[in-house]
Enzyme design. Structure first.
Site, mmCIF file in Angstrom:
data_model
loop_
_atom_site.group_PDB
_atom_site.id
_atom_site.type_symbol
_atom_site.label_atom_id
_atom_site.label_comp_id
_atom_site.label_asym_id
_atom_site.label_seq_id
_atom_site.Cartn_x
_atom_site.Cartn_y
_atom_site.Cartn_z
ATOM 1 N N LEU A 48 0.858 -1.177 0.000
ATOM 2 C CA LEU A 48 0.000 0.000 0.000
ATOM 3 C C LEU A 48 0.897 1.230 0.000
ATOM 4 O O LEU A 48 1.837 1.322 0.790
ATOM 5 C CB LEU A 48 -0.888 0.037 1.252
ATOM 6 N N ASP A 49 0.601 2.185 -0.875
ATOM 7 C CA ASP A 49 1.374 3.426 -0.896
ATOM 8 C C ASP A 49 1.274 4.129 0.455
ATOM 9 O O ASP A 49 0.260 3.992 1.158
ATOM 10 C CB ASP A 49 0.852 4.368 -1.982
#
EC number: 5.4.99.25
Length: 311
Positions: A48-49
């Site tokens: 996940l960014d």
């Protein structure tokens, strides 16, 4: 030959379904969880960014052997697109590379969505972990190089417009397969609608087979640091772990006896009997006394172990 160093950490095994906070990297989150649980090893299923929040399944110990199966699972995201600007990162972090004063109405947005349902061709963002000739695309982009990433097929199972809070924003929910970039969806929506767009908020709510109600906020785990007794604190943390076998509900299940389990632990195949035994499959899991024992293949009436769990 020198002696191998003793492994640091506890030999615990299980999945922690973390609710990753915004502005916290996936690698940073894994390190934090590994430290909190004093685990020997840890890994995650699906990056996940930092600017994205939500579900980050983290595998501890032997559960890391099941990571590939979670990586292949369906994912659900809720995301907000800000209209009017395209950015080089396709999210809030990047520089504006194109802009427009036009704004799409709800009818135009909803008419667009069927084109993005099913198997589609998608070009990943320039700032992504995709490798080009051995180099990460984001490293090349940061160095100012022109990043040419070929389109690839991804699958969108469904996409829904949840609302338009104002003329500048639209909120969506998407259920998609492995390798889909939601930032690329925002970019492409904006281009097709003639107004440009980028992600302004992104949250992952599901990574199959884990559901949203399984998520554990990082603050709940950190709060347990106040417990001074190590054994008590670790026992409380361990209550949040999901057994590795619960992550493999998509695979055929074989229940084996203690004698068969012994053969499997030695790396040997076992003969399958009974009408309920799988005929042939590349992936099946064997359980003994309700605990995951092995992942392997079924062929020619045998279960052939490929990965064995300590249990």
């Amino acid at each position: 030959m020198g002696r191998r160093g003793k492994k640091k950490g506890r030999p615990i095994s299980g999945w922690l379904v973390l609710d990753k906070p915004w502005d916290f990297g996936s690698t940073e989150a894994v390190s934090k969880i590994k430290w909190l649980f004093k685990a020997e090893k840890a890994g995650h299923a699906g990056t996940l960014d930092p600017l994205a929040s939500g579900m980050l399944p983290i595998a501890l110990g032997d559960a890391t052997k099941t990571v590939p199966y979670i990586m292949d699972g369906r994912k659900v995201y809720e995301f907000t697109v800000a209209w009017g600007e395209q950015r080089n990162t396709d999210d809030l972090e990047g520089e504006v590379v194109a802009s427009s004063g036009d704004r799409p109405d709800r009818t135009a947005i909803e008419a667009l969505l069927p084109r993005y349902t099913g198997v589609i061709e998608q070009i990943p963002p320039a700032f992504s972990a995709v490798k080009i000739a051995g180099e990460r695309a984001y490293d090349m982009a940061r160095d100012g190089e022109v990043v040419d990433i070929p389109a690839r097929e991804v699958e969108i199972h469904r996409i829904t417009l949840l609302g338009c809070p104002d003329a500048d924003h639209a909120v969506f929910e998407v259920e998609c397969g492995k390798g889909t970039y939601v930032r690329a969806l925002a970019r492409d929506f904006g281009r097709d609608l003639g107004c440009y767009g980028h992600i302004s908020a992104l949250r992952r709510t599901m990574v199959a087979p884990f559901s949203e109600d399984a998520m554990v906020p990082l603050t709940d785990l950190v709060a347990l640091e106040e417990i001074e007794d190590d054994a008590e604190r670790l026992a409380k943390l361990d209550e949040y772990l999901v057994p590795p076998g619960e992550a493999l509900g998509m695979l055929p299940r074989i229940n084996v006896s203690e004698d068969q389990a012994h053969r499997i632990r030695m790396g040997n195949p076992i003969i399958l009997r009974g009408r309920d035994a799988p005929v042939a499959t590349d992936d099946a899991c064997a359980f003994v006394r309700g605990q995951l024992l092995s992942i392997g293949e079924v062929a020619d009436g045998e279960f052939r172990p490929r990965r064995v769990f300590k249990g």
